[in-house]
Scaffold this active site. Structure first.
Site, PDB file in Angstrom:
ATOM      1  N   ASP A   1      -7.083  -1.711  -4.147  1.00  0.00           N
ATOM      2  CA  ASP A   1      -8.084  -1.404  -3.120  1.00  0.00           C
ATOM      3  C   ASP A   1      -9.196  -0.527  -3.688  1.00  0.00           C
ATOM      4  OD1 ASP A   1      -6.523  -2.807  -1.283  1.00  0.00           O
ATOM      5  OD2 ASP A   1      -5.549  -0.999  -0.532  1.00  0.00           O
TER       6      ASP A   1
ATOM      7  N   ASP B   1       0.860  -1.184   0.000  1.00  0.00           N
ATOM      8  CA  ASP B   1       0.000   0.000   0.000  1.00  0.00           C
ATOM      9  C   ASP B   1       0.893   1.229   0.000  1.00  0.00           C
ATOM     10  OD1 ASP B   1      -2.360  -1.462   0.086  1.00  0.00           O
ATOM     11  OD2 ASP B   1      -2.476  -1.435   2.263  1.00  0.00           O
TER      12      ASP B   1
END
Length: 157
Positions: free
Chosen positions: A136, A117
């Protein structure tokens, strides 16, 4: 079905290329943070070993491989669902976003042992402590799109 596969493939490729460009190419894994347009957009490296927002991250390899298996099972189920039903084009694209994002994060867990991330966005006095990635966004948009664009009256082209 072809639309779903194409959307999944494009989503997967964009996710993996963005991760490679930022994490490897810009060396974010070593640098830790790159201010792009602070505070609106910051690249902040975070290795997510759990679920959303790092939940359940302390359970090691069992959970890692469990998330990989879950992503494959859900992606397979969604593809069968799309094939069985006659979704609109938006429904098919939504399914492709969800599948491409899920498989993109699954590949991260296989290769890195965690999801890479790196996107962090804050605004208007709110400091967001969490990072996320293209997969995501695609998973969220795909799930939301499946809610909006499928169903009894919405799934017919």
């Amino acid at each position: 079905m072809r639309t779903t596969i194409l959307a999944a493939l494009i989503t997967f490729v964009i996710d993996q290329l963005s991760k490679w460009a930022v994490v490897q190419g810009m060396n974010l894994k070593e640098v830790g943070q790159i201010d792009v347009l602070p505070p609106y957009l910051v690249f902040h490296m975070a290795w997510n070993r759990g679920a959303n927002f790092g939940l359940l991250s302390g359970h090691g390899d069992l959970l890692r491989w469990g998330w990989v298996a879950l992503a494959v099972v859900i992606s397979t189920w969604v593809m069968f669902w799309v094939r069985r039903e006659r979704f609109s084009t938006l429904g098919q694209i939504s399914a492709g976003l969800l599948v491409g994002g899920a498989l993109g994060n699954a590949i991260d867990r296989i290769v890195y042992g965690a999801v890479a991330d790196f996107l962090n966005m804050s605004c208007c006095g709110f400091a967001n402590p969490y990072s996320f990635n293209v997969a995501d966004i695609a998973i969220f948009a795909g799930a939301f799109g499946l809610i909006l664009f499928t169903g009894e009256t919405k799934n017919r082209a």
